[in-house]
Write an enzyme that holds these catalytic residues in place. Structure first.
Site, PDB file in Angstrom:
ATOM      1  N   ARG A   1       0.708  -1.083  -0.114  1.00  0.00           N
ATOM      2  CA  ARG A   1      -0.049   0.118  -0.063  1.00  0.00           C
ATOM      3  C   ARG A   1       0.853   1.165   0.045  1.00  0.00           C
ATOM      4  O   ARG A   1       0.349   2.214  -0.242  1.00  0.00           O
ATOM      5  CB  ARG A   1      -1.072   0.153   1.123  1.00  0.00           C
ATOM      6  CG  ARG A   1      -2.050  -1.026   0.849  1.00  0.00           C
ATOM      7  CD  ARG A   1      -2.947  -1.279   2.124  1.00  0.00           C
ATOM      8  NE  ARG A   1      -2.536  -1.345   3.290  1.00  0.00           N
ATOM      9  CZ  ARG A   1      -2.223  -2.575   3.790  1.00  0.00           C
ATOM     10  NH1 ARG A   1      -2.457  -3.640   3.325  1.00  0.00           N
ATOM     11  NH2 ARG A   1      -1.656  -2.421   5.247  1.00  0.00           N
TER      12      ARG A   1
ATOM     13  N   GLU B   1       1.889  -6.631  14.526  1.00  0.00           N
ATOM     14  CA  GLU B   1       1.120  -6.616  15.499  1.00  0.00           C
ATOM     15  C   GLU B   1       0.660  -7.971  15.630  1.00  0.00           C
ATOM     16  O   GLU B   1       0.090  -8.392  16.434  1.00  0.00           O
ATOM     17  CB  GLU B   1      -0.044  -5.662  15.486  1.00  0.00           C
ATOM     18  CG  GLU B   1      -0.857  -5.472  14.184  1.00  0.00           C
ATOM     19  CD  GLU B   1      -1.856  -4.452  14.171  1.00  0.00           C
ATOM     20  OE1 GLU B   1      -2.651  -4.379  15.131  1.00  0.00           O
ATOM     21  OE2 GLU B   1      -1.882  -3.655  13.315  1.00  0.00           O
TER      22      GLU B   1
END
Length: 170
Positions: free
Chosen positions: A58, A95
Site C-alpha cells: 500500500r 502486530e
C-alpha cells in the site's frame, strides 16, 4: 474535504481481533486522493528528497505519486524474492506476526536524501526495518510519512529519532 471519510474500517482482518484501515475508497476517489497527496507533501515543508521509498504494497500507491511530484526516484521495498537484483533484507515484528522486507543493494547511494512512505504507522516494526535498510545503504532519512497513525499501538516510539508525519491519527 476530509480524507478520513474515505478510510473504511474492516474488523477481524487479516485475522480475528485486528481492525484494518482500508484505503481503497480513498484510492477510488480522485479528489480525495489529490487531497491526501497534498497533505503528505505539506508535511515535508519543502525539504529536498532524492528518493522516495514505497513499502509493499500500500505504500506504492502514494509513494510513486510523491516521487513524481518531488522529482525524485521511486524505490520499492518488497517482500522476499520479489525483487530481481541483489538485495539486503530486514526482519521485523508485526502486530500479528513477523515478516521480512528487501531492497535492491543499488537503490540508494550514500548521502541520498530519502523519504519513506507507507499507508499506516501501527506498531512501527515495518517502518523501523525500512529505516535500517536505508541507513545500511548510506541514505539519509528526511522523513517517514504515513497517511494515518494508530496511536494506541505506540509505533512512533520505535522510530522517534526520525521526522514522522501522518495527517490522520486514530
Amino acid at each position: 474535504m476530509s480524507i478520513e471519510n474515505y478510510i473504511r474500517d474492516i474488523q477481524d482482518f487479516p485475522k480475528p481481533g485486528i481492525g484494518f484501515k482500508d484505503i481503497t475508497p480513498l484510492l477510488a476517489n480522485p479528489e480525495a486522493s489529490k487531497e491526501c497527496l497534498q497533505l503528505l507533501l505539506s508535511g515535508l515543508k519543502g525539504q529536498k528528497v532524492d528518493k522516495v521509498i514505497g513499502v509493499e504494497s500500500r505504500g506504492f500507491f502514494f509513494g510513486t505519486l510523491l516521487a513524481n511530484r518531488l522529482d525524485a526516484g521511486f524505490i520499492p521495498v518488497r517482500k522476499p524474492k520479489k525483487l530481481p537484483f541483489s538485495t539486503i533484507s530486514a526482519t521485523y515484528e508485526l502486530e500479528y506476526g513477523t515478516d521480512t522486507l528487501e531492497i535492491h543493494t543499488d537503490a540508494i547511494k550514500k548521502g541520498d536524501k530519502v523519504l519513506i512512505h507507507d499507508d499506516v504507522l501501527a506498531t512501527g516494526g515495518t517502518a523501523k526495518a525500512v529505516c535500517e535498510l536505508v541507513e545500511k545503504l548510506g541514505g539519509e532519512i528526511v522523513q517517514v510519512n504515513f497517511i494515518m497513525e494508530l496511536t494506541f499501538l505506540n509505533g512512533r516510539e520505535k522510530i522517534k529519532q526520525y521526522d514522522i508525519f501522518s495527517p490522520l491519527k486514530y
